[in-house]
Design a protein around this motif. Sequence first.
Motif, mmCIF file in Angstrom:
data_model
loop_
_atom_site.group_PDB
_atom_site.id
_atom_site.type_symbol
_atom_site.label_atom_id
_atom_site.label_comp_id
_atom_site.label_asym_id
_atom_site.label_seq_id
_atom_site.Cartn_x
_atom_site.Cartn_y
_atom_site.Cartn_z
ATOM 1 N N UNK A 195 30.855 32.547 51.914
ATOM 2 C CA UNK A 195 29.708 33.568 53.024
ATOM 3 C C UNK A 195 30.725 34.173 54.097
ATOM 4 N N UNK A 196 31.355 33.106 55.373
ATOM 5 C CA UNK A 196 31.412 33.930 56.056
ATOM 6 C C UNK A 196 32.702 34.288 56.095
ATOM 7 N N UNK A 197 33.959 34.041 54.511
ATOM 8 C CA UNK A 197 34.661 35.397 54.770
ATOM 9 C C UNK A 197 34.494 36.097 53.732
ATOM 10 N N UNK A 198 33.845 36.439 52.820
ATOM 11 C CA UNK A 198 32.972 38.118 52.240
ATOM 12 C C UNK A 198 32.716 38.443 53.723
ATOM 13 N N UNK A 199 31.386 37.926 54.279
ATOM 14 C CA UNK A 199 31.352 38.875 55.289
ATOM 15 C C UNK A 199 32.105 40.229 55.836
ATOM 16 N N UNK A 200 33.487 39.068 56.568
ATOM 17 C CA UNK A 200 34.287 39.479 57.290
ATOM 18 C C UNK A 200 34.799 40.863 56.688
ATOM 19 N N UNK A 201 35.122 40.432 55.588
ATOM 20 C CA UNK A 201 35.700 41.928 54.765
ATOM 21 C C UNK A 201 35.204 42.486 54.211
ATOM 22 N N UNK A 202 34.022 42.635 54.020
ATOM 23 C CA UNK A 202 32.366 44.185 54.216
ATOM 24 C C UNK A 202 33.052 44.717 55.562
ATOM 25 N N UNK A 203 33.204 43.206 56.333
ATOM 26 C CA UNK A 203 33.116 44.075 57.965
ATOM 27 C C UNK A 203 34.819 45.150 58.608
ATOM 28 N N UNK A 204 35.448 44.606 57.700
ATOM 29 C CA UNK A 204 37.074 45.754 57.849
ATOM 30 C C UNK A 204 37.891 44.522 58.038
ATOM 31 N N UNK A 205 37.570 43.919 58.102
ATOM 32 C CA UNK A 205 38.060 42.996 58.551
ATOM 33 C C UNK A 205 40.016 42.818 58.242
ATOM 34 N N UNK A 206 39.803 42.756 56.631
ATOM 35 C CA UNK A 206 41.029 42.211 55.543
ATOM 36 C C UNK A 206 40.767 43.572 54.925
ATOM 37 N N UNK A 207 42.365 43.578 53.912
ATOM 38 C CA UNK A 207 42.409 44.084 52.623
ATOM 39 C C UNK A 207 41.541 43.783 51.895
ATOM 40 N N UNK A 208 42.075 42.122 51.227
ATOM 41 C CA UNK A 208 41.425 41.682 50.089
ATOM 42 C C UNK A 208 40.572 40.221 50.529
ATOM 43 N N UNK A 209 40.018 39.675 50.205
ATOM 44 C CA UNK A 209 39.239 38.710 50.147
ATOM 45 C C UNK A 209 39.366 37.623 48.976
ATOM 46 N N UNK A 210 39.433 36.703 49.606
ATOM 47 C CA UNK A 210 38.956 35.861 47.759
ATOM 48 C C UNK A 210 37.821 35.581 47.255
ATOM 49 N N UNK A 211 37.561 35.482 46.190
ATOM 50 C CA UNK A 211 36.061 36.068 46.095
ATOM 51 C C UNK A 211 36.122 35.278 43.816
ATOM 52 N N UNK A 212 35.386 36.310 44.170
ATOM 53 C CA UNK A 212 35.650 36.096 42.059
ATOM 54 C C UNK A 212 35.508 37.296 41.865
ATOM 55 N N UNK A 213 36.292 37.479 39.843
ATOM 56 C CA UNK A 213 36.253 38.254 39.120
ATOM 57 C C UNK A 213 34.938 39.149 39.778
ATOM 58 N N UNK A 214 33.577 38.423 39.252
ATOM 59 C CA UNK A 214 32.351 38.542 39.198
ATOM 60 C C UNK A 214 31.474 39.451 40.593
ATOM 61 N N UNK A 215 31.756 39.178 41.664
ATOM 62 C CA UNK A 215 31.303 40.042 42.781
ATOM 63 C C UNK A 215 31.207 41.377 42.567
ATOM 64 N N UNK A 216 32.248 41.821 41.724
ATOM 65 C CA UNK A 216 31.661 42.952 42.456
ATOM 66 C C UNK A 216 30.373 43.818 41.404
ATOM 67 N N UNK A 217 30.153 43.261 40.285
ATOM 68 C CA UNK A 217 28.542 43.015 39.841
ATOM 69 C C UNK A 217 27.307 43.315 40.809
ATOM 70 N N UNK A 218 27.874 42.156 42.248
ATOM 71 C CA UNK A 218 26.282 42.352 43.126
ATOM 72 C C UNK A 218 26.721 43.816 43.732
ATOM 73 N N UNK A 219 27.521 45.007 43.829
ATOM 74 C CA UNK A 219 28.021 46.025 44.672
ATOM 75 C C UNK A 219 26.917 46.132 43.394
ATOM 76 N N UNK A 220 27.809 46.803 42.434
ATOM 77 C CA UNK A 220 26.980 47.970 41.436
ATOM 78 C C UNK A 220 25.391 47.568 41.543
ATOM 79 N N UNK A 221 25.291 46.493 40.589
ATOM 80 C CA UNK A 221 23.816 46.041 40.437
ATOM 81 C C UNK A 221 23.271 46.369 41.723
ATOM 82 N N UNK A 222 23.495 45.464 42.705
ATOM 83 C CA UNK A 222 22.043 45.680 43.879
ATOM 84 C C UNK A 222 22.566 47.006 44.713
#
Length: 326
Positions: A195-222
Motif C-alpha cells: 500500500x505504501x509503495x503504490x501510494x508513493x508511485x501514484x504521488x509521482x515519487x518513482x517511474x515504476x512500482x512493484x505491483x501486479x499485472x492486474x493493477x491497471x484494471x483498478x484504474x480502468x474500472x474504478x
Amino acid sequence: MKHLTFAAGVLCATGAFAQTPELTVYTYDSFVSDWGPGPQIEKAFEATCGCDLKFVTAGDGAALMARIRLEGERTGADVVLGLDTNLTAAARATNLFAPSGVEADYALPIEWSDDTFVPYDWGYFAFVHNTKLEHVPQDFLELARSDLKIIIQDPRSSTPGLGLLLWVKAAYGDQAEQVWKDLADNIVTVTKGWSEAYGLFLEGEADMVLSYTTSPAYHVIAESDTTKEAAAFDEGHYMQIEVAARLASSKQPELAQQFLQFITTDAFQSVIPTTNWMYPAVMPEGGLPEGFNDLVEPRNSLLIPEAEAEAVRDTALAEWLSALSQ
C-alpha cells in the motif's frame, strides 16, 4: 415488578450478545481497507454464520507469518488470510495449522491439492508505470541499465517484496546477486508493504512500482483511467497464489472451517477482482469484469515449488541484503 421485568430483559439480551461466536481472522492491511474486499466479505459471511467476523491487521503478508510464529499456540487468530506459496512451507513447519476440509473447483494456472491452505486469489508480479513513460524496459537487465526510478517492498515484511526476490532468482539463478547490484541505484525506497509503495508511485515519487499485472484494471474500472500499464518482461513473471488457513489452536474450529469453505463460494470470489484486484481462485458465476480483458499476459509463468521456496528464499534474501548494502 416493572423494574425486575426490565432487569431480566437486560440480562437476557446481554446473555444473547455474549453467546454470539466471534471469528478472528488475521490479514494484511489493504484487505480490510475501505476499498478492499474485507468490508463486503465481512457482511456476506456474517449473514450466513450467525457470528461476528473480526479482521485483525498485521501489516503485509510476510508480517503475518512473523506474528503467528511469535504468538504460537497462544495466538488469538482462528484463521490467517494472506500468506502465499512462498511462505506455506514455513507455515506448515510450525505445526500451528489444521487441515482445511475444503474442496473446490479451482481456476488456478496450476493443479491444487493442498489439504491445509485454501487459495483465494492469484496474480503475477509486475512493474507498473504510467503510459507516458517513453521507453519501457523489457527485462531486469534493461531496467538496471536505465535511469528509471523504482519503488519495491521489503521481502522480510511483504509478500510482493519476497515474490520479487524469487522472481529475480528464478529468472537469473546464480547471477541474481549481480542483477541486484546493478538495480541498486534504480531503487528510490524500499517500503514495508504494498500500500505504501503504490501510494508513493501514484504521488509521482518513482517511474515504476512493484505491483501486479492486474493493477491497471483498478484504474480502468474504478477511475476510468487508462494511463497505467504493467511492463511485460521477457524473462516471464513470477506467480503469486494467496492462501488462507485455520489455526489448530482456534477456539472456533467449526466456524473457522466454515469460513474457509465460504472462501470458495461466489459470495467471496465475485468480490476479489474489483476489490483485491487479483484473479479469483474460483471463477465467479459472472466471469471476470471487462477491465481484465486487456491485461499483460506473461510470456513465461515462473513459480518456485513450495518445497524449494524456503531454501531459495534464504539464499535470495542474503544476496539482496548484500547487494543493497554496498
